[in-house]
Design a protein around this motif. Structure first.
Motif, PDB file in Angstrom:
ATOM      1  N   HIS A  72       0.804  -1.218   0.000  1.00 47.70           N
ATOM      2  CA  HIS A  72       0.000   0.000   0.000  1.00 47.70           C
ATOM      3  C   HIS A  72       0.840   1.271   0.000  1.00 47.70           C
ATOM      4  O   HIS A  72       0.331   2.359   0.213  1.00 47.70           O
ATOM      5  CB  HIS A  72      -0.932  -0.017   1.209  1.00 47.70           C
ATOM      6  CG  HIS A  72      -1.620  -1.321   1.390  1.00 47.70           C
ATOM      7  ND1 HIS A  72      -1.240  -2.221   2.367  1.00 47.70           N
ATOM      8  CD2 HIS A  72      -2.617  -1.907   0.696  1.00 47.70           C
ATOM      9  CE1 HIS A  72      -1.999  -3.301   2.275  1.00 47.70           C
ATOM     10  NE2 HIS A  72      -2.842  -3.134   1.270  1.00 47.70           N
ATOM     11  N   GLY A  73       2.153   1.118  -0.184  1.00 47.11           N
ATOM     12  CA  GLY A  73       3.023   2.273  -0.303  1.00 47.11           C
ATOM     13  C   GLY A  73       3.741   2.697   0.963  1.00 47.11           C
ATOM     14  O   GLY A  73       4.430   3.713   0.964  1.00 47.11           O
ATOM     15  N   ALA A 123       5.923   2.070   8.076  1.00 46.20           N
ATOM     16  CA  ALA A 123       5.386   3.398   8.390  1.00 46.20           C
ATOM     17  C   ALA A 123       4.761   3.998   7.137  1.00 46.20           C
ATOM     18  O   ALA A 123       5.282   3.842   6.037  1.00 46.20           O
ATOM     19  CB  ALA A 123       6.492   4.310   8.894  1.00 46.20           C
ATOM     20  N   GLY A 124       3.647   4.649   7.301  1.00 47.18           N
ATOM     21  CA  GLY A 124       3.019   5.344   6.183  1.00 47.18           C
ATOM     22  C   GLY A 124       2.148   4.477   5.301  1.00 47.18           C
ATOM     23  O   GLY A 124       1.858   4.850   4.166  1.00 47.18           O
ATOM     24  N   PRO A 176      -3.875  -0.544   9.108  1.00 46.29           N
ATOM     25  CA  PRO A 176      -2.842  -0.598   8.070  1.00 46.29           C
ATOM     26  C   PRO A 176      -1.707  -1.569   8.446  1.00 46.29           C
ATOM     27  O   PRO A 176      -1.671  -2.092   9.549  1.00 46.29           O
ATOM     28  CB  PRO A 176      -2.310   0.842   8.046  1.00 46.29           C
ATOM     29  CG  PRO A 176      -2.485   1.302   9.457  1.00 46.29           C
ATOM     30  CD  PRO A 176      -3.760   0.653   9.940  1.00 46.29           C
ATOM     31  N   CYS A 177      -0.772  -1.766   7.495  1.00 47.80           N
ATOM     32  CA  CYS A 177       0.396  -2.604   7.755  1.00 47.80           C
ATOM     33  C   CYS A 177       1.246  -1.940   8.843  1.00 47.80           C
ATOM     34  O   CYS A 177       1.472  -0.734   8.807  1.00 47.80           O
ATOM     35  CB  CYS A 177       1.242  -2.766   6.492  1.00 47.80           C
ATOM     36  SG  CYS A 177       0.375  -3.555   5.125  1.00 47.80           S
ATOM     37  N   VAL A 178       1.710  -2.728   9.823  1.00 43.56           N
ATOM     38  CA  VAL A 178       2.497  -2.199  10.928  1.00 43.56           C
ATOM     39  C   VAL A 178       3.874  -2.849  10.977  1.00 43.56           C
ATOM     40  O   VAL A 178       4.878  -2.180  11.170  1.00 43.56           O
ATOM     41  CB  VAL A 178       1.766  -2.420  12.273  1.00 43.56           C
ATOM     42  CG1 VAL A 178       2.601  -1.933  13.440  1.00 43.56           C
ATOM     43  CG2 VAL A 178       0.404  -1.752  12.256  1.00 43.56           C
TER      44      VAL A 178
END
Length: 106
Positions: free
Chosen positions: A16-17, A46-47, A58-60
């Motif tokens: 997801h960037g 991050a982000g 989100p991805c962590v």
């Protein structure tokens, strides 16, 4: 499958960037003057732009599950550009975008 070894300066992103960075690189081996990473080292993300209204984002963090077969550092396979990593909690892959191209591991 052989691939360039990932190092601290490699560009790795979640699907997801988000920017992924290793938490503890392997300081015993340097490529392009920077420490490499092994599959035992978790990455932080991050982000990540994935923010569902309900669910698993989100991805962590992320963890490599497939790395080099024949090259190890500190008893662990090294992370390579062609390896496989899974983000948590989304289950999506990490995408290595850019790494040094001089040292190839299989």
């Amino acid at each position: 499958m052989p691939g360039p070894i990932l190092h601290i300066g490699a560009t790795v992103m979640c699907s997801h960037g988000g920017q992924a960075l290793p938490t503890a690189p392997s300081p015993r081996v340097l490529v392009s003057g920077m420490p490499i990473t092994t599959i035992a080292v978790p990455y932080t993300v991050a982000g990540c732009a994935f923010a569902p209204p309900v669910g698993n984002g989100p991805c962590v963090t992320a963890q490599w599950v497939v790395g080099a077969v024949q090259v190890i550092s500190e008893g662990q396979p090294v992370a390579i550009l062609t390896g496989t990593a899974v983000c948590a909690p989304t289950g999506t892959p990490l995408l290595p975008v850019m790494a040094q191209m001089r040292v190839i591991a299989s």
